[in-house]
Design an enzyme around this catalytic site. Structure first.
Site, PDB file in Angstrom:
ATOM      1  N   LYS A  10      82.729  64.855  29.338  1.00  0.00           N
ATOM      2  CA  LYS A  10      83.595  66.043  29.278  1.00  0.00           C
ATOM      3  C   LYS A  10      84.488  66.081  28.029  1.00  0.00           C
ATOM      4  CE  LYS A  10      83.846  67.001  34.232  1.00  0.00           C
ATOM      5  NZ  LYS A  10      84.722  67.258  35.378  1.00  0.00           N
TER       6      LYS A  10
ATOM      7  N   ASP B 105      87.420  73.363  36.359  1.00  0.00           N
ATOM      8  CA  ASP B 105      87.894  72.524  37.469  1.00  0.00           C
ATOM      9  C   ASP B 105      89.245  73.029  37.995  1.00  0.00           C
ATOM     10  OD1 ASP B 105      85.709  70.824  37.493  1.00  0.00           O
ATOM     11  OD2 ASP B 105      86.606  69.423  36.068  1.00  0.00           O
TER      12      ASP B 105
END
Ligand code: ATR
Length: 283
Positions: free
Chosen positions: A72, A108
């Site tokens: 990420k 997220d």
């Protein structure tokens, strides 16, 4: 003459390892339900090969995809541009190509907040603080989301220094305490969020006494394997409202799907049941 039907946009999820990912199931369900052509596949790429994978996305016919552990941060670094959320978190979980350039978002935060809104409406009203356990990448996204909703946060982590670094990253609004200070902190909390791996299948249990929490408090565990952690079971047994990690997993997938395939999907009961059955199958 090419008799093959057009196959539609191609998207992926990349990680290392990736076999456990539920994302192909979720996106595959939506493609079928909405009658769209397109594909979504899991791709296992080791860290040294990640930059090359990203550089050749267009060559492989991809329009974009999801990024999971451990890529990420690297994905964030490789983007030509990102949303403000991804820039703050220095982590990207959703990629797309635009005029040949790579862009990234971090959904997220949106996924975490949407799951709370759905499963515990009104959670962000009242004066209580949010107690967050953990200080890794997931905690960073969650602290950011909670600050956006105006919550004051108490953060506890096994390694206190990591929690202090996270609090400094955001400036005001986050206070760090030792793990031993949790009983006091829970007395004044209206939300408890576990972002650690404690309580996940094959990990040590999360040992915490929920007795000090007020009856109006919400308990959120971002773990979805098992579907109901011991933390959530105990919270439910006390009559507290609970939010499990499955909702966050489903909600974080929505913006990426909409971007790649052009239609905003819904989180239906049948999708939830399908995802639950899939998780239960591997328990
Ligand atoms: P992620 O990016 O998914 O959040 P991570 O960066 O590895 O993953 O963070 C995992 C979190 O779980 C951390 O807060 C970690 O605490 P440390 O910062 O002290 O490592 C926490 N954690 C993992 N195993 C733990 C354990 N046995 N006891 C207490 N906390 C634990």
């Amino acid at each position: 003459m090419n008799l093959r039907a057009p196959s539609g946009p191609k998207a992926f999820i990349v990680g290392w390892p990736i076999a456990h990912s539920r994302s192909p199931l979720i996106h595959g369900f939506w493609l079928q339900q909405l009658g769209l052509s397109g594909s979504y596949e899991a791709v296992a790429i080791a860290p040294p090969d990640f930059p090359e994978f990203i550089e050749t996305l267009a060559e492989h016919g991809f329009v974009g995809g999801n990024v999971t552990m451990p890529h990420k941060h690297k994905a964030f670094e490789l983007c030509a541009g990102t949303t403000a959320t991804a820039a703050t978190l220095e982590a990207v979980n959703t990629l797309w190509l635009q005029d040949g350039a790579l862009f990234g978002d971090n959904t997220d935060v949106e996924g975490f907040l949407a799951a709370l809104d759905e499963d515990a409406p009104g959670w962000d009203t009242g004066a209580g603080r949010a107690v967050v356990l953990g200080a890794g990448g997931a905690a960073r996204a969650i602290v950011y989301g909670l600050l956006q909703r105006g919550r004051r946060i108490t953060l506890a982590n096994r390694t206190r220094q990591r929690a202090e670094l996270l609090a400094e990253h955001f400036g005001a609004g986050v206070d760090v305490i030792d793990w031993q200070g949790l009983p006091r902190a829970l007395e004044g909390a209206n939300l408890l969020v576990n972002t650690t791996s404690l309580g996940m299948k094959s990990h040590p249990p999360l040992e915490i006494d929920l007795a000090p929490l007020p009856p109006s408090a919400v308990v959120d565990d971002i773990i979805y394997f098992p579907l109901e952690t011991e933390l959530l079971r105990q919270a439910r047994a006390r009559g507290l409202r609970t939010v499990s990690g499955l909702g966050m997993l489903l909600h974080q997938a929505v913006p990426g799907f909409a971007r790649w395939f052009g239609a905003r999907p819904s989180i239906t009961d049948s999708l939830r049941r399908l995802a639950e059955a899939d998780v239960a199958k591997s328990s």
